[in-house]
Design a protein around this motif. Structure first.
Motif, PDB file in Angstrom:
ATOM      1  N   CYS A 186      24.590 -19.229 -43.888  1.00 38.91           N
ATOM      2  CA  CYS A 186      26.038 -19.329 -44.014  1.00 38.91           C
ATOM      3  C   CYS A 186      26.700 -17.986 -43.777  1.00 38.91           C
ATOM      4  O   CYS A 186      26.046 -16.957 -43.652  1.00 38.91           O
ATOM      5  CB  CYS A 186      26.405 -19.883 -45.392  1.00 38.91           C
ATOM      6  SG  CYS A 186      25.723 -18.965 -46.767  1.00 38.91           S
ATOM      7  N   ALA A 187      28.008 -18.010 -43.729  1.00 38.20           N
ATOM      8  CA  ALA A 187      28.822 -16.807 -43.618  1.00 38.20           C
ATOM      9  C   ALA A 187      29.552 -16.647 -44.944  1.00 38.20           C
ATOM     10  O   ALA A 187      29.732 -17.605 -45.683  1.00 38.20           O
ATOM     11  CB  ALA A 187      29.819 -16.953 -42.473  1.00 38.20           C
ATOM     12  N   GLY A 188      29.964 -15.439 -45.235  1.00 36.18           N
ATOM     13  CA  GLY A 188      30.662 -15.200 -46.496  1.00 36.18           C
ATOM     14  C   GLY A 188      29.897 -14.194 -47.330  1.00 36.18           C
ATOM     15  O   GLY A 188      29.177 -13.351 -46.810  1.00 36.18           O
TER      16      GLY A 188
ATOM     17  N   VAL B 109      22.402 -16.790 -47.189  1.00 37.01           N
ATOM     18  CA  VAL B 109      21.650 -18.036 -47.318  1.00 37.01           C
ATOM     19  C   VAL B 109      22.009 -18.658 -48.664  1.00 37.01           C
ATOM     20  O   VAL B 109      22.150 -17.952 -49.662  1.00 37.01           O
ATOM     21  CB  VAL B 109      20.119 -17.780 -47.274  1.00 37.01           C
ATOM     22  CG1 VAL B 109      19.337 -19.080 -47.453  1.00 37.01           C
ATOM     23  CG2 VAL B 109      19.706 -17.083 -45.985  1.00 37.01           C
ATOM     24  N   LEU B 110      22.140 -19.980 -48.674  1.00 40.68           N
ATOM     25  CA  LEU B 110      22.261 -20.729 -49.920  1.00 40.68           C
ATOM     26  C   LEU B 110      21.068 -21.665 -50.000  1.00 40.68           C
ATOM     27  O   LEU B 110      20.680 -22.258 -48.993  1.00 40.68           O
ATOM     28  CB  LEU B 110      23.539 -21.564 -49.966  1.00 40.68           C
ATOM     29  CG  LEU B 110      24.865 -20.823 -50.047  1.00 40.68           C
ATOM     30  CD1 LEU B 110      26.020 -21.809 -49.951  1.00 40.68           C
ATOM     31  CD2 LEU B 110      24.955 -20.017 -51.332  1.00 40.68           C
TER      32      LEU B 110
ATOM     33  N   ILE C 160      21.913 -16.001 -51.696  1.00 42.10           N
ATOM     34  CA  ILE C 160      20.960 -14.941 -51.361  1.00 42.10           C
ATOM     35  C   ILE C 160      21.569 -14.026 -50.302  1.00 42.10           C
ATOM     36  O   ILE C 160      22.072 -14.491 -49.272  1.00 42.10           O
ATOM     37  CB  ILE C 160      19.637 -15.552 -50.836  1.00 42.10           C
ATOM     38  CG1 ILE C 160      19.061 -16.489 -51.889  1.00 42.10           C
ATOM     39  CG2 ILE C 160      18.641 -14.461 -50.453  1.00 42.10           C
ATOM     40  CD1 ILE C 160      17.921 -17.339 -51.394  1.00 42.10           C
ATOM     41  N   ARG C 161      21.494 -12.728 -50.566  1.00 38.63           N
ATOM     42  CA  ARG C 161      21.880 -11.718 -49.579  1.00 38.63           C
ATOM     43  C   ARG C 161      20.594 -11.203 -48.946  1.00 38.63           C
ATOM     44  O   ARG C 161      19.616 -10.935 -49.641  1.00 38.63           O
ATOM     45  CB  ARG C 161      22.660 -10.600 -50.250  1.00 38.63           C
ATOM     46  CG  ARG C 161      24.018 -11.064 -50.736  1.00 38.63           C
ATOM     47  CD  ARG C 161      24.814  -9.951 -51.424  1.00 38.63           C
ATOM     48  NE  ARG C 161      26.070 -10.475 -51.917  1.00 38.63           N
ATOM     49  CZ  ARG C 161      26.238 -11.000 -53.131  1.00 38.63           C
ATOM     50  NH1 ARG C 161      25.246 -11.068 -53.982  1.00 38.63           N
ATOM     51  NH2 ARG C 161      27.428 -11.462 -53.496  1.00 38.63           N
ATOM     52  N   VAL C 162      20.628 -11.067 -47.616  1.00 41.61           N
ATOM     53  CA  VAL C 162      19.406 -10.780 -46.864  1.00 41.61           C
ATOM     54  C   VAL C 162      19.578  -9.511 -46.045  1.00 41.61           C
ATOM     55  O   VAL C 162      20.639  -9.267 -45.464  1.00 41.61           O
ATOM     56  CB  VAL C 162      19.090 -11.967 -45.922  1.00 41.61           C
ATOM     57  CG1 VAL C 162      17.922 -11.658 -45.003  1.00 41.61           C
ATOM     58  CG2 VAL C 162      18.828 -13.230 -46.733  1.00 41.61           C
ATOM     59  N   ASP C 163      18.511  -8.717 -45.987  1.00 39.49           N
ATOM     60  CA  ASP C 163      18.409  -7.621 -45.027  1.00 39.49           C
ATOM     61  C   ASP C 163      17.506  -8.116 -43.902  1.00 39.49           C
ATOM     62  O   ASP C 163      16.403  -8.604 -44.158  1.00 39.49           O
ATOM     63  CB  ASP C 163      17.773  -6.378 -45.668  1.00 39.49           C
ATOM     64  CG  ASP C 163      18.697  -5.722 -46.679  1.00 39.49           C
ATOM     65  OD1 ASP C 163      19.920  -5.712 -46.454  1.00 39.49           O
ATOM     66  OD2 ASP C 163      18.187  -5.229 -47.703  1.00 39.49           O
ATOM     67  N   GLY C 164      17.986  -8.048 -42.671  1.00 39.96           N
ATOM     68  CA  GLY C 164      17.162  -8.502 -41.559  1.00 39.96           C
ATOM     69  C   GLY C 164      17.495  -9.911 -41.135  1.00 39.96           C
ATOM     70  O   GLY C 164      18.612 -10.400 -41.330  1.00 39.96           O
TER      71      GLY C 164
END
Length: 167
Positions: A105-107, A111-112, A80-84
């Protein structure tokens, strides 16, 4: 969850604790008497140590099922890519009963999360109505599990001989 993690970091785990953890990872139903014999302590001392490890959030003793044997035929990891604030998204994901695992996570993903459900229809419903609808979720990528080759929960345990050598 963060409080449990912080407690676990503060807990002191010695070689005997690690050995107890290893034995319980091998057999979570092992009696206090059998554990006491295995580590050379009294049953009361083992009971106290195990209770401290449980209360300190160092370990949990749980039953692990094979999802397919309980008619949960679809396992996935969702990137998951998140804004905020990623923590807010992670907290909402953690509330979804079918979600088993959430990690910041980073990368390429923020979020996974791992989830287990009955079939593709339920997966689609979860993705559309519960995951993608969370405020801050920008995009998702779903990784379908085809075959589970290895699954272990042996963190902090490992072979007793290796742990003793590390002391």
């Amino acid at each position: 969850m963060r409080a449990t993690t912080a407690r676990a970091r503060r807990s002191r785990v010695d070689a005997v604790d690690r050995e107890l953890i290893q034995h319980l990872q091998d057999d979570g139903r092992m009696s206090y008497a059998a554990l006491a014999k295995a580590v050379g302590l009294s049953e009361a001392a083992v009971r106290q140590r195990v209770q401290r490890l449980l209360e300190g959030g160092v370990m949990q003793v749980v039953a692990v099922t094979d999802p397919m044997t309980v008619n949960l035929m679809r396992q996935t990891m969702i990137g998951i890519r998140v804004d905020g604030d990623t923590r807010q998204v992670a907290a909402r994901l953690a509330e979804v009963p079918e979600v088993d695992y959430v990690v910041l996570c980073a990368g390429s993903f923020d979020v996974l999360c791992e989830l287990t459900c009955a079939d593709d229809e339920q997966l689609l419903e979860l993705l559309n109505s519960q995951i993608r609808s969370i405020p801050g979720v920008r995009s998702t990528e779903t990784f379908l599990y085809l075959e589970l080759v290895k699954q272990t929960y042996a963190w902090g345990g490992g072979p007793v001989e290796r742990i003793a050598a590390e002391q």
